[in-house]
Scaffold this active site. Structure first.
Site, PDB file in Angstrom:
ATOM      1  N   LYS A 182       0.855  -1.175   0.000  1.00  0.00           N
ATOM      2  CA  LYS A 182       0.000   0.000   0.000  1.00  0.00           C
ATOM      3  C   LYS A 182       0.895   1.230   0.000  1.00  0.00           C
ATOM      4  CE  LYS A 182      -0.763   2.474   3.119  1.00  0.00           C
ATOM      5  NZ  LYS A 182      -0.964   3.434   4.214  1.00  0.00           N
ATOM      6  N   THR A 193       2.535   6.235   4.493  1.00  0.00           N
ATOM      7  CA  THR A 193       3.298   5.030   4.725  1.00  0.00           C
ATOM      8  C   THR A 193       3.238   4.039   3.582  1.00  0.00           C
ATOM      9  OG1 THR A 193       3.044   5.158   7.098  1.00  0.00           O
ATOM     10  CG2 THR A 193       3.513   3.000   6.204  1.00  0.00           C
ATOM     11  N   GLU A 280       0.073  10.195  -5.608  1.00  0.00           N
ATOM     12  CA  GLU A 280      -1.008  11.151  -5.407  1.00  0.00           C
ATOM     13  C   GLU A 280      -1.036  12.226  -6.479  1.00  0.00           C
ATOM     14  OE1 GLU A 280      -1.870  12.013  -1.021  1.00  0.00           O
ATOM     15  OE2 GLU A 280       0.283  11.966  -1.309  1.00  0.00           O
TER      16      GLU A 280
END
Lengths: 416, 416
Positions: A182, A193, A280
């Protein structure tokens, strides 16, 4: 030279290898029904290796994980999302230890055989009642049935689940290795993280396992960058339970070790690239190949200078065929290469060599920069080492995502 | 302890000190009537010192400047904007040398007494006919009349001219030191580079001058960050022509040296802060104070980890009172501080100390984060060194500014 042609991708993710079970539940750390607690368990004793963040402000569970793998064995991985258990002082250490104890009890293993990971808000105390009740639930649900759900169970701002598994032959036996990870960048707006969990049924001693993991992480997760930021909780953990039945790999020089390491590199690079591609706000995936370096360290220093250079990443977002920013970026790394011998290619087009701009086709270059995937190659002309790194573009959406704040949140700051 | 209470700001910028003249013209490197060529000249022999970028891909003129100050003296500074003369190979070196020769001839000094600087597009050959005609014009216009115009003459994407000057007493004589700088961040969309030119009438030997400059740059320009990127052309040059009539400062241990260095620090810090405040797309000015470091290097490493942390800079843009991102940022620096002893303050509010989050007033914190100026203090609790750094927020406007590209431009890439 070993041929690794017979490493083939298979389905199954972190449950592809024999002898592993897992489950994911919604414990209420995050608002239900969001999955926020995952357990992965080896039904047999397993060698273990891990790498954790070097961030000085690292979270309590990273100490527990480090302690566990010191012994070279672990069988159970317990992970929560929604709360990083970082910046929580002694209470945080005590909670992480209790999380290990509860998971050990539930799965019938030693406390020191439990890997603990957390991801989420920094500075909030873990709701241990919810964690305890969740571990109870997990215990009854461990199975090999839903590898996709396990990958989803550790997602936070990721837009897609990330998993990869391979099968290969080691010591004449069929073996598998698979993992999940992840992280939508090194960091995320609310949950941050990079976490990665890998299982394999190969029989391998813990020291060789740790060597292979260090080598692979150096060429995969340590080669990706979304924004250059390092989290407080980053962890990669690897369990090997020997169910493939191969003769145990004990050192780092055999052909079997080479095959295993190649399989591990395949999975870690695949997962790492999936993180960079899911960065992102990213609209483009960028590959940076450094060649001609004098050492791995030098290649990484030069490569990271490029993958972290904000000005280049905005140019890539803008589709700007801007080789000057690549030169400025690699030049800023302080690797003492000779600019008169170095060469720079963008999308296969040599733009700089022999100390000067080349006579390239700008229209073709611009067309290439409009693509979703961009490859940059930099030859330092100093030695024989090479390294590939991956990153994404820097976009206005990245800033928007990370500037937003939910004022109704707790006092503890967001984002680990 | 020397008192520096009598260092006072005065007007005059780079022409505040006695015996200096300057001029700025539009030579046509940029579309007229934009000023693109500036000359600063000492009417008397002068000691000289400079620091240039450590970027491996640095521009040709930085080599000329370095060569000039090796001799410890220089009298003329010639600067063009609109073309970086970087990535231009042997032709670029030859052009930079010719620029020095033309400026030397125009002002009647030795070629090795000329500092050369360029800023603008990377990869374009300098139009030397325009440079030569421009230097001819400059020669007839040198005066002490227009310090503001000189500051404007080196601007590129800067939104305001940046200058500062002080007067002080050294060896019983009144003295002045003043400078100008350009740079809207370490980098800019089309024209990049931090350039700074400082003049003083203090009598000081070149070695002491270089010592003072290195010390001041380490505490001023090297403490600012807009995006962490390093340009190919960054240069700070300092000329000292002795017209104040003080007894020449020869070493780095006298009271006179201490006063001079304090004056130089005042001007360099003022100019550096003006660059950070004018960062591309910036809406906020951020001061980061590192205390309790074991050394200058350690303080700088910790400080730069904070000022370069994209996630923190987006939080500041968003007005997010997010101490977790500060902890993650300073923790990522690899300075081995003890998180149980470290402390973090935002806008005077202690948010983290003694290994845990403090009980602070979140509403008050959020109100402080809405201000235009934010102060972050981090005590590493390891030693007695401290350092202050400056940066700005990371905004969507930064990305927009740097992603834009004028497709009608030359093949050479933009931005040095």
């Amino acid at each position: 030279m070993t041929s690794f042609a017979d490493i083939n991708e298979v389905s199954g993710g972190v449950l592809a290898a024999q002898g592993f079970v897992a489950a994911a539940v919604s414990s209420g750390i995050k608002p239900p029904p969001a999955l926020d607690l995952v357990m992965i368990h080896s039904q047999y004793p397993a060698s273990a290796a891990a790498t954790v963040t070097r961030n000085v402000f690292r979270a309590a569970p990273t100490y527990i994980t480090e302690e566990a793998v010191t012994n070279g064995k672990a069988r159970t991985i317990i992970v929560n999302s929604g709360n990083a258990n970082a910046g929580t002082g002694r209470q945080g250490m005590s909670d992480a230890r209790q999380m290990a104890a509860l998971a050990a009890e539930a799965t019938g293993v030693e406390v020191l055989e439990v890997v603990v990971c957390s991801t989420g808000h920094i500075g909030d105390i873990l709701p241990m009642d919810k964690v305890a009740a969740g571990i109870d639930q997990l215990d009854g649900r461990l199975s090999r049935a839903n590898p996709e759900e396990i990958a989803r169970g550790i997602m936070t701002t990721d837009t897609v689940p990330k998993h990869c598994a391979v099968e290969f032959t080691v010591g004449g036996r069929g073996a598998r290795l698979g993992g999940i990870c992840k992280g939508a960048g090194m960091i995320c707006p609310n949950m941050a993280t990079m976490l990665c969990f890998i299982t394999t049924d190969v029989a391998i001693a813990a020291t060789a396992l740790q060597d292979a993991l260090n080598w692979s992480v150096a060429r995969s997760f340590n080669c990706i960058s979304v924004d250059g930021d390092m989290s407080t909780n980053d962890t990669v953990a690897l369990l090997a339970n020997g169910q493939a039945g191969n003769e145990t790999i004990t050192g780092a020089v055999s052909e079997d070790y080479a095959v295993f390491r190649a399989a591990l590199l395949h999975v870690t690079q695949d997962l790492a690239k999936k993180i960079a591609a899911d960065g992102e706000g990213a609209t483009k995936f960028v590959t940076v190949k450094i060649t001609g370096a004098a050492s791995y360290e030098e290649a990484r220093t030069a490569g990271r200078a490029v993958t972290n250079y904000s000005l280049l990443k905005t140019a890539i977002y803008g589709g700007d065929f801007n080789w000057g920013r690549i030169a400025a970026a690699v030049g800023s790394s302080e690797v003492p290469f000779d600019p008169d011998r170095a060469a720079i290619k963008i999308a296969g087009i040599t733009v700089f060599a022999e100390g000067k701009v080349q006579d390239f086709d700008l229209a073709r270059g611009r067309a290439q920069m409009a693509a979703k995937e961009i490859e940059i190659e930099i030859d330092l002309a100093r030695g024989d080492e090479s390294l590939t790194l991956w990153t994404c573009d820097l976009t206005p959406e990245y800033v928007h995502l990370n500037a937003e704040y939910d004022a109704s949140d707790l006092a503890g700051a967001e984002a680990d």
